[in-house]
Design an enzyme around this catalytic site. Structure first.
Site, PDB file in Angstrom:
ATOM      1  N   CYS A  45       0.840  -1.213   0.000  1.00 33.55           N
ATOM      2  CA  CYS A  45       0.000   0.000   0.000  1.00 33.55           C
ATOM      3  C   CYS A  45       0.864   1.248   0.000  1.00 33.55           C
ATOM      4  CB  CYS A  45      -0.912   0.020   1.218  1.00 33.55           C
ATOM      5  SG  CYS A  45      -1.967  -1.422   1.337  1.00 33.55           S
TER       6      CYS A  45
HETATM    7  C1  BEZ Z   1       0.500  -4.597   1.764  1.00 31.43           C
HETATM    8  O1  BEZ Z   1      -0.095  -3.585   1.435  1.00 31.43           O
HETATM    9  O2  BEZ Z   1       1.714  -4.628   1.771  1.00 31.43           O
HETATM   10  C2  BEZ Z   1      -0.228  -5.840   2.167  1.00 31.43           C
HETATM   11  C3  BEZ Z   1      -1.401  -5.732   2.872  1.00 31.43           C
HETATM   12  C4  BEZ Z   1      -2.042  -6.882   3.264  1.00 31.43           C
HETATM   13  C5  BEZ Z   1      -1.513  -8.122   2.923  1.00 31.43           C
HETATM   14  C6  BEZ Z   1      -0.356  -8.197   2.182  1.00 31.43           C
HETATM   15  C7  BEZ Z   1       0.293  -7.042   1.811  1.00 31.43           C
END
Ligand code: BEZ
Length: 211
Positions: A45
């Site tokens: 994210c």
């Molecule tokens: C991320 O945004 O890095 C993420 C969020 C939830 C699960 C896996 C990755």
């Protein structure tokens, strides 16, 4: 009931990192991108919001306002934005909704219980100036989206909203486009003075008409 292409995008009021926003007022008469991600302070994210901020001038050039959704609270967003700016060499230049009550996530069906009972998936909606939903994409938490592809689709949506054309696979701005089947070749020759290339009676190309 989930949203489908052509449906009216639900309006809402929400607390964001830029104060309270009424979604329709925020969009004005332009285009919008509303996108969710699973949570603040997560690595994928962080790169997604950073990449979106880095492409800020490209969204603005297309008259597109961006709005992110996160089910985390405002104070968490504010700290995370500092990290995004630092690690992604950018300045987050769009609001992030603090959707702690999941109002927006529910309106836009961004929680997919078989993926996660509480976190939003990577949903993205493009909204047109008529406030209708023009594009819906859904990615799992494990896969970051390609925001250059989002811009490419917006180029296609904006072009095809005004001309009787469609865009072929992998098309990018400036390349030849396809004449829609509802236009006869006879009419196409009048409508597209830059030329009509007939490959098959149903497969006809013309240079991008708005250049
Ligand atoms: C991320 O945004 O890095 C993420 C969020 C939830 C699960 C896996 C990755």
């Amino acid at each position: 009931m989930s949203l489908r292409l052509g449906d009216a995008a639900p309006n809402f009021k929400a607390q964001t990192t830029a104060g309270e926003i009424d979604f329709y007022e925020y969009l004005g008469n332009g285009w919008g991108v509303l996108f969710s991600h699973p949570a603040d302070y997560t690595p994928v994210c962080t790169t997604e919001l950073g990449k979106t901020a880095l492409l800020g001038s490209e969204f603005a050039r297309r008259n597109v306002k961006v709005l992110a959704v996160s089910v985390d609270p405002l104070d968490k967003h504010e700290g995370w934005v500092k990290d995004i700016n630092e690690t992604q060499n950018t300045t987050v230049n769009f609001p992030i909704i603090a959707d702690a009550d999941r109002n927006v996530a529910t309106l836009y069906d961004m929680i997919h219980p078989n993926a996660s009972a509480t976190a939003t998936v990577r949903s993205l909606f493009v909204i047109g100036p008529d406030k209708a939903v023009k594009l819906i994409i859904t990615y799992p938490a494990s896969t970051g989206r390609n925001f250059t592809e989002v811009l490419r689709v917006i180029d296609s949506l904006q072009l095809t909203a005004n001309h009787s054309v469609a865009t072929p696979a992998n098309w990018t701005h400036g390349e030849d486009v396809i004449i829609v089947p509802s236009v006869s070749t006879e009419d196409a020759i009048k409508k597209f003075p830059k030329g009509v290339k007939v490959v098959k009676p149903y497969l006809r190309y013309t240079p991008q008409p708005d250049l």
